[in-house]
Design a protein around this motif. Structure first.
Motif, PDB file in Angstrom:
ATOM      1  N   TRP A  55       0.826  -1.213   0.000  1.00  0.00           N
ATOM      2  CA  TRP A  55       0.000   0.000   0.000  1.00  0.00           C
ATOM      3  C   TRP A  55       0.859   1.261   0.000  1.00  0.00           C
ATOM      4  O   TRP A  55       0.440   2.286  -0.510  1.00  0.00           O
ATOM      5  N   LYS A  56       2.055   1.196   0.579  1.00  0.00           N
ATOM      6  CA  LYS A  56       2.941   2.366   0.600  1.00  0.00           C
ATOM      7  C   LYS A  56       3.393   2.737  -0.810  1.00  0.00           C
ATOM      8  O   LYS A  56       3.788   3.872  -1.050  1.00  0.00           O
ATOM      9  N   GLN A  57       3.328   1.789  -1.738  1.00  0.00           N
ATOM     10  CA  GLN A  57       3.757   2.031  -3.115  1.00  0.00           C
ATOM     11  C   GLN A  57       2.617   2.516  -4.010  1.00  0.00           C
ATOM     12  O   GLN A  57       2.846   2.919  -5.140  1.00  0.00           O
ATOM     13  N   VAL A  58       1.398   2.487  -3.494  1.00  0.00           N
ATOM     14  CA  VAL A  58       0.225   2.886  -4.274  1.00  0.00           C
ATOM     15  C   VAL A  58       0.092   4.401  -4.236  1.00  0.00           C
ATOM     16  O   VAL A  58       0.132   5.011  -3.176  1.00  0.00           O
ATOM     17  N   GLU A  59      -0.072   4.985  -5.406  1.00  0.00           N
ATOM     18  CA  GLU A  59      -0.190   6.441  -5.474  1.00  0.00           C
ATOM     19  C   GLU A  59      -1.635   6.921  -5.601  1.00  0.00           C
ATOM     20  O   GLU A  59      -1.914   8.086  -5.433  1.00  0.00           O
ATOM     21  N   VAL A  60      -2.558   6.021  -5.895  1.00  0.00           N
ATOM     22  CA  VAL A  60      -3.964   6.389  -6.029  1.00  0.00           C
ATOM     23  C   VAL A  60      -4.634   6.242  -4.670  1.00  0.00           C
ATOM     24  O   VAL A  60      -4.564   5.189  -4.046  1.00  0.00           O
ATOM     25  N   THR A  61      -5.285   7.301  -4.227  1.00  0.00           N
ATOM     26  CA  THR A  61      -5.975   7.260  -2.939  1.00  0.00           C
ATOM     27  C   THR A  61      -7.471   7.072  -3.155  1.00  0.00           C
ATOM     28  O   THR A  61      -7.984   7.246  -4.263  1.00  0.00           O
ATOM     29  N   ALA A  62      -8.161   6.727  -2.086  1.00  0.00           N
ATOM     30  CA  ALA A  62      -9.624   6.609  -2.157  1.00  0.00           C
ATOM     31  C   ALA A  62     -10.245   7.945  -2.558  1.00  0.00           C
ATOM     32  O   ALA A  62     -11.239   7.982  -3.290  1.00  0.00           O
ATOM     33  N   THR A  63      -9.666   9.040  -2.119  1.00  0.00           N
ATOM     34  CA  THR A  63     -10.154  10.372  -2.492  1.00  0.00           C
ATOM     35  C   THR A  63      -9.999  10.601  -3.992  1.00  0.00           C
ATOM     36  O   THR A  63     -10.888  11.167  -4.634  1.00  0.00           O
ATOM     37  N   ASP A  64      -8.877  10.153  -4.558  1.00  0.00           N
ATOM     38  CA  ASP A  64      -8.682  10.265  -6.004  1.00  0.00           C
ATOM     39  C   ASP A  64      -9.802   9.545  -6.761  1.00  0.00           C
ATOM     40  O   ASP A  64     -10.365  10.069  -7.725  1.00  0.00           O
ATOM     41  N   VAL A  65     -10.124   8.346  -6.319  1.00  0.00           N
ATOM     42  CA  VAL A  65     -11.181   7.556  -6.965  1.00  0.00           C
ATOM     43  C   VAL A  65     -12.519   8.275  -6.826  1.00  0.00           C
ATOM     44  O   VAL A  65     -13.281   8.385  -7.791  1.00  0.00           O
ATOM     45  N   ALA A  66     -12.803   8.788  -5.642  1.00  0.00           N
ATOM     46  CA  ALA A  66     -14.062   9.506  -5.417  1.00  0.00           C
ATOM     47  C   ALA A  66     -14.173  10.727  -6.327  1.00  0.00           C
ATOM     48  O   ALA A  66     -15.245  11.004  -6.874  1.00  0.00           O
ATOM     49  N   GLU A  67     -13.081  11.441  -6.516  1.00  0.00           N
ATOM     50  CA  GLU A  67     -13.098  12.617  -7.386  1.00  0.00           C
ATOM     51  C   GLU A  67     -13.388  12.230  -8.840  1.00  0.00           C
ATOM     52  O   GLU A  67     -14.108  12.932  -9.545  1.00  0.00           O
ATOM     53  N   VAL A  68     -12.853  11.111  -9.285  1.00  0.00           N
ATOM     54  CA  VAL A  68     -13.121  10.643 -10.647  1.00  0.00           C
ATOM     55  C   VAL A  68     -14.592  10.262 -10.794  1.00  0.00           C
ATOM     56  O   VAL A  68     -15.226  10.566 -11.814  1.00  0.00           O
ATOM     57  N   VAL A  69     -15.146   9.613  -9.784  1.00  0.00           N
ATOM     58  CA  VAL A  69     -16.565   9.241  -9.826  1.00  0.00           C
ATOM     59  C   VAL A  69     -17.431  10.497  -9.901  1.00  0.00           C
ATOM     60  O   VAL A  69     -18.360  10.574 -10.718  1.00  0.00           O
ATOM     61  N   VAL A  70     -17.137  11.492  -9.076  1.00  0.00           N
ATOM     62  CA  VAL A  70     -17.907  12.746  -9.105  1.00  0.00           C
ATOM     63  C   VAL A  70     -17.791  13.403 -10.479  1.00  0.00           C
ATOM     64  O   VAL A  70     -18.785  13.858 -11.049  1.00  0.00           O
ATOM     65  N   PHE A  71     -16.594  13.418 -11.033  1.00  0.00           N
ATOM     66  CA  PHE A  71     -16.404  13.999 -12.366  1.00  0.00           C
ATOM     67  C   PHE A  71     -17.249  13.258 -13.401  1.00  0.00           C
ATOM     68  O   PHE A  71     -17.942  13.870 -14.208  1.00  0.00           O
ATOM     69  N   ALA A  72     -17.206  11.929 -13.368  1.00  0.00           N
ATOM     70  CA  ALA A  72     -17.945  11.131 -14.354  1.00  0.00           C
ATOM     71  C   ALA A  72     -19.448  11.352 -14.241  1.00  0.00           C
ATOM     72  O   ALA A  72     -20.149  11.408 -15.254  1.00  0.00           O
ATOM     73  N   VAL A  73     -19.926  11.468 -13.033  1.00  0.00           N
ATOM     74  CA  VAL A  73     -21.372  11.619 -12.817  1.00  0.00           C
ATOM     75  C   VAL A  73     -21.856  13.023 -13.168  1.00  0.00           C
ATOM     76  O   VAL A  73     -22.972  13.197 -13.663  1.00  0.00           O
ATOM     77  N   THR A  74     -21.027  14.021 -12.961  1.00  0.00           N
ATOM     78  CA  THR A  74     -21.482  15.403 -13.136  1.00  0.00           C
ATOM     79  C   THR A  74     -21.110  16.020 -14.478  1.00  0.00           C
ATOM     80  O   THR A  74     -21.615  17.085 -14.807  1.00  0.00           O
ATOM     81  N   ARG A  75     -20.271  15.378 -15.256  1.00  0.00           N
ATOM     82  CA  ARG A  75     -19.883  15.976 -16.542  1.00  0.00           C
ATOM     83  C   ARG A  75     -21.035  15.910 -17.538  1.00  0.00           C
ATOM     84  O   ARG A  75     -21.876  15.029 -17.463  1.00  0.00           O
ATOM     85  N   HIS A  76     -21.032  16.843 -18.450  1.00  0.00           N
ATOM     86  CA  HIS A  76     -22.073  16.890 -19.472  1.00  0.00           C
ATOM     87  C   HIS A  76     -21.782  15.864 -20.545  1.00  0.00           C
ATOM     88  O   HIS A  76     -20.637  15.593 -20.862  1.00  0.00           O
ATOM     89  N   ALA A  77     -22.819  15.304 -21.100  1.00  0.00           N
ATOM     90  CA  ALA A  77     -22.654  14.350 -22.200  1.00  0.00           C
ATOM     91  C   ALA A  77     -22.068  15.063 -23.410  1.00  0.00           C
ATOM     92  O   ALA A  77     -22.401  16.203 -23.693  1.00  0.00           O
ATOM     93  N   SER A  78     -21.197  14.386 -24.122  1.00  0.00           N
ATOM     94  CA  SER A  78     -20.590  15.015 -25.312  1.00  0.00           C
ATOM     95  C   SER A  78     -21.313  14.607 -26.563  1.00  0.00           C
ATOM     96  O   SER A  78     -22.065  13.682 -26.617  1.00  0.00           O
TER      97      SER A  78
END
Length: 78
Positions: A55-78
């Motif tokens: 886990w010390k070698q992992v650079e992706v945090t749970a917060t990073d994942v949550a931010e991507v989910v929020v972005f995916a859900v709130t972005r406008h359809a292209s």
């Protein structure tokens, strides 16, 4: 076995995305390993030590994942 399940998920995602577009947007988020509190809950000492080291070698945090989910859900359809 894990890779088989992941491949199945990707195939299902692609089929669903093609079937539902353009009215419904389908997004698959695959963060891989994410640094979480999981190692703290492992009771077997040797396994916990290996997990903590990994886990010390992992650079992706749970917060990073949550931010991507929020972005995916709130972005406008292209």
């Amino acid at each position: 076995m894990v890779r088989i399940v992941q491949f199945s998920e990707q195939g299902s995602h692609d089929a669903l995305r093609l079937e539902l577009r353009p009215k419904i947007r389908v997004t698959l988020i695959e963060p891989g390993s994410a640094a979480t509190e999981l190692p703290q809950h492992i009771t077997h000492a040797e396994t916990r030590a290996v997990a903590v080291t990994a886990w010390k070698q992992v650079e992706v945090t749970a917060t990073d994942v949550a931010e991507v989910v929020v972005f995916a859900v709130t972005r406008h359809a292209s």
